[in-house]
Write an enzyme that holds these catalytic residues in place. Sequence first.
Site, PDB file in Angstrom:
ATOM      1  N   ASP A 158       0.854  -1.195   0.000  1.00 23.22           N
ATOM      2  CA  ASP A 158       0.000   0.000   0.000  1.00 23.22           C
ATOM      3  C   ASP A 158       0.882   1.234   0.000  1.00 23.22           C
ATOM      4  O   ASP A 158       0.713   2.157  -0.795  1.00 23.22           O
ATOM      5  CB  ASP A 158      -0.903  -0.007   1.231  1.00 23.22           C
ATOM      6  CG  ASP A 158      -1.656  -1.319   1.386  1.00 23.22           C
ATOM      7  OD1 ASP A 158      -1.268  -2.130   2.250  1.00 23.22           O
ATOM      8  OD2 ASP A 158      -2.562  -1.566   0.609  1.00 23.22           O
ATOM      9  N   GLU A 174       1.527  -6.813  -5.100  1.00 26.10           N
ATOM     10  CA  GLU A 174       1.209  -5.985  -6.255  1.00 26.10           C
ATOM     11  C   GLU A 174       2.418  -5.269  -6.833  1.00 26.10           C
ATOM     12  O   GLU A 174       2.769  -5.454  -8.002  1.00 26.10           O
ATOM     13  CB  GLU A 174       0.123  -4.964  -5.882  1.00 26.10           C
ATOM     14  CG  GLU A 174      -0.277  -4.050  -7.009  1.00 26.10           C
ATOM     15  CD  GLU A 174      -1.635  -3.394  -6.768  1.00 26.10           C
ATOM     16  OE1 GLU A 174      -1.839  -2.295  -7.304  1.00 26.10           O
ATOM     17  OE2 GLU A 174      -2.467  -3.975  -6.046  1.00 26.10           O
ATOM     18  N   ASP A 175       3.096  -4.454  -6.047  1.00 26.02           N
ATOM     19  CA  ASP A 175       4.121  -3.589  -6.634  1.00 26.02           C
ATOM     20  C   ASP A 175       5.339  -4.381  -7.092  1.00 26.02           C
ATOM     21  O   ASP A 175       5.825  -4.181  -8.211  1.00 26.02           O
ATOM     22  CB  ASP A 175       4.525  -2.500  -5.644  1.00 26.02           C
ATOM     23  CG  ASP A 175       5.336  -1.397  -6.315  1.00 26.02           C
ATOM     24  OD1 ASP A 175       6.479  -1.168  -5.887  1.00 26.02           O
ATOM     25  OD2 ASP A 175       4.844  -0.826  -7.309  1.00 26.02           O
TER      26      ASP A 175
HETATM   27  O1  TRH Z   1       4.586  -5.937   0.727  1.00 32.12           O
HETATM   28  P1  TRH Z   1       3.567  -6.584  -0.118  1.00 32.12           P
HETATM   29  O2  TRH Z   1       3.182  -7.938   0.245  1.00 32.12           O
HETATM   30  O3  TRH Z   1       2.266  -5.676  -0.140  1.00 32.12           O
HETATM   31  C1  TRH Z   1       0.973  -6.217  -0.163  1.00 32.12           C
HETATM   32  C2  TRH Z   1       0.378  -5.980  -1.470  1.00 32.12           C
HETATM   33  O4  TRH Z   1       0.407  -4.664  -1.804  1.00 32.12           O
HETATM   34  C3  TRH Z   1      -1.060  -6.397  -1.503  1.00 32.12           C
HETATM   35  O5  TRH Z   1      -1.686  -5.998  -2.690  1.00 32.12           O
HETATM   36  C4  TRH Z   1      -1.785  -5.789  -0.390  1.00 32.12           C
HETATM   37  O6  TRH Z   1      -3.079  -6.324  -0.386  1.00 32.12           O
HETATM   38  C5  TRH Z   1      -1.064  -6.178   0.848  1.00 32.12           C
HETATM   39  O7  TRH Z   1       0.258  -5.667   0.838  1.00 32.12           O
HETATM   40  C6  TRH Z   1      -1.776  -5.614   1.999  1.00 32.12           C
HETATM   41  O8  TRH Z   1       4.046  -6.657  -1.635  1.00 32.12           O
HETATM   42  P2  TRH Z   1       4.234  -5.558  -2.770  1.00 32.12           P
HETATM   43  O9  TRH Z   1       2.955  -5.066  -3.275  1.00 32.12           O
HETATM   44  O10 TRH Z   1       5.158  -6.164  -3.727  1.00 32.12           O
HETATM   45  O11 TRH Z   1       4.962  -4.328  -2.052  1.00 32.12           O
HETATM   46  C7  TRH Z   1       6.280  -4.428  -1.592  1.00 32.12           C
HETATM   47  C8  TRH Z   1       6.948  -3.080  -1.710  1.00 32.12           C
HETATM   48  O12 TRH Z   1       8.216  -3.112  -1.027  1.00 32.12           O
HETATM   49  C9  TRH Z   1       7.264  -2.707  -3.167  1.00 32.12           C
HETATM   50  O13 TRH Z   1       7.048  -1.313  -3.356  1.00 32.12           O
HETATM   51  C10 TRH Z   1       8.757  -2.992  -3.286  1.00 32.12           C
HETATM   52  C11 TRH Z   1       9.227  -2.638  -1.904  1.00 32.12           C
HETATM   53  N1  TRH Z   1      10.511  -3.199  -1.488  1.00 32.12           N
HETATM   54  C12 TRH Z   1      11.589  -2.347  -1.438  1.00 32.12           C
HETATM   55  O14 TRH Z   1      11.484  -1.154  -1.775  1.00 32.12           O
HETATM   56  N2  TRH Z   1      12.784  -2.831  -0.981  1.00 32.12           N
HETATM   57  C13 TRH Z   1      12.970  -4.147  -0.658  1.00 32.12           C
HETATM   58  O15 TRH Z   1      14.065  -4.546  -0.267  1.00 32.12           O
HETATM   59  C14 TRH Z   1      11.843  -5.038  -0.754  1.00 32.12           C
HETATM   60  C15 TRH Z   1      12.004  -6.474  -0.428  1.00 32.12           C
HETATM   61  C16 TRH Z   1      10.612  -4.530  -1.156  1.00 32.12           C
END
Ligand code: TRH
Length: 398
Positions: free
Chosen positions: A33, A294-295
């Site tokens: 999010d 998602e992201d």
């Molecule tokens: O963290 P997530 O599991 O987020 C989830 C999803 O958004 C999902 O849709 C939502 O319903 C849930 O949360 C509540 O996975 P996502 O979406 O891949 O987001 C991870 C974020 O973290 C993404 O912007 C990439 C970032 N990230 C970094 O910037 N540095 C890192 O080292 C890592 C591992 C991730």
Amino acid sequence: MLKSDFDSSPTVAMPQRAHRWDIFCAVVDNYGDAGVSWRLARQLASEHGLEVRLFVDALPALARIAPAIQPTREEQIAHGVRVCRWEGPHGALAGIDPADTVIEAFGCGLPRPYLAAMAARYPQPVWINLEYLSAEAWIAGCHGLPSRHPTLSLTRHFFFPGFTRSSGGLLRERELLARRDAFRADAATRSAFWRMLGMPAPAQQMLVVSLFCYPNAALPTLLDAWVEGDEPILCIVPEGVATSALDSWTGGVVPHPGQRLTRGRLTIAGLAFLEQDDFDRLLWCCDVNFVRGEDSFVRAQWAGRAFVWQPYPQAEDAHRLKLDAFLDRYAVGLGSDAAAALRAMWAAWNDQADAGSAWRAFAGARSRLAPHTGAWAARLAAMPDLAANLVKFCSDRV
Ligand code: TRH
């Protein structure tokens, strides 16, 4: 400004009188999010010259992926965005002058006083509910639809990210694919990146995998397969990911950031969380990316390499509908063997079953999956990006 072959987003300028944007984000859990909201806010400010105010209720989650953010500060400017802490939809947030455009991320809800101020404002703000990403066909019919507020004279529009031109598109910064290819083409930059990670650059013959997943009972089967595998594997695990599975599989010696553990042909390397743009570079350095939510799912596609997606588990397996809808689009044009290997691997991973057995065929199809994903990313990049679509959508409504 030079427009690269990859970047097709028309630049639509928001009228001066409508250049203030507010984005509201309530962190459910994890980082998506905040990750999506932060990425959008930065892009609207840097590429569209908008004055963006981002309200986040859980600043520590944002600070984990955006080290420039100080999690205890009520208000701060970072990357051209004014970041404000809020109490969430049920908080007060009184006395705030609403912006010209208001983005409610993932239906988080807006505080009553702010809604009342929106209704009293002239002209009224354009109000957008930014939905979760889906490849399902039904979103095309819902994208852009208005809905009246039950009591206030306000209209909210639903904006659905997606993979088609009849959706809101995907978050993709200008020049992203050109920057990716420049990074890959420059050995010095890549080795500097590995040094920044505190890791030696992997040997040529090593298969490099990133592992960003939710707790998954299939992980031990995969690790076992990698230990016995045909080729040496380096598996990079961000801190806090799959900790309990790794803890039991390693017998309590989970490699923390900067540490490594080698078993047979597998080396597991712990890594601290990276700033978002460095996370992109990590994905660009890997041969296979395990991503989630998602992201990171979208970033793995822009990375143009083989990837395995674990959607956020939802009740009644609703996430399987999302997974299958995406596979039905993404696997088009992939030879039947590679498509079968892809589907079997994703199914085993999301069924939390024997992913180890599915891995061999998936790894074998890698030489077809990587160029396929590259072509898929190029096709998606031929469509306007989400921020550009959002600015156009809103400028048509001011
Ligand atoms: O963290 P997530 O599991 O987020 C989830 C999803 O958004 C999902 O849709 C939502 O319903 C849930 O949360 C509540 O996975 P996502 O979406 O891949 O987001 C991870 C974020 O973290 C993404 O912007 C990439 C970032 N990230 C970094 O910037 N540095 C890192 O080292 C890592 C591992 C991730």
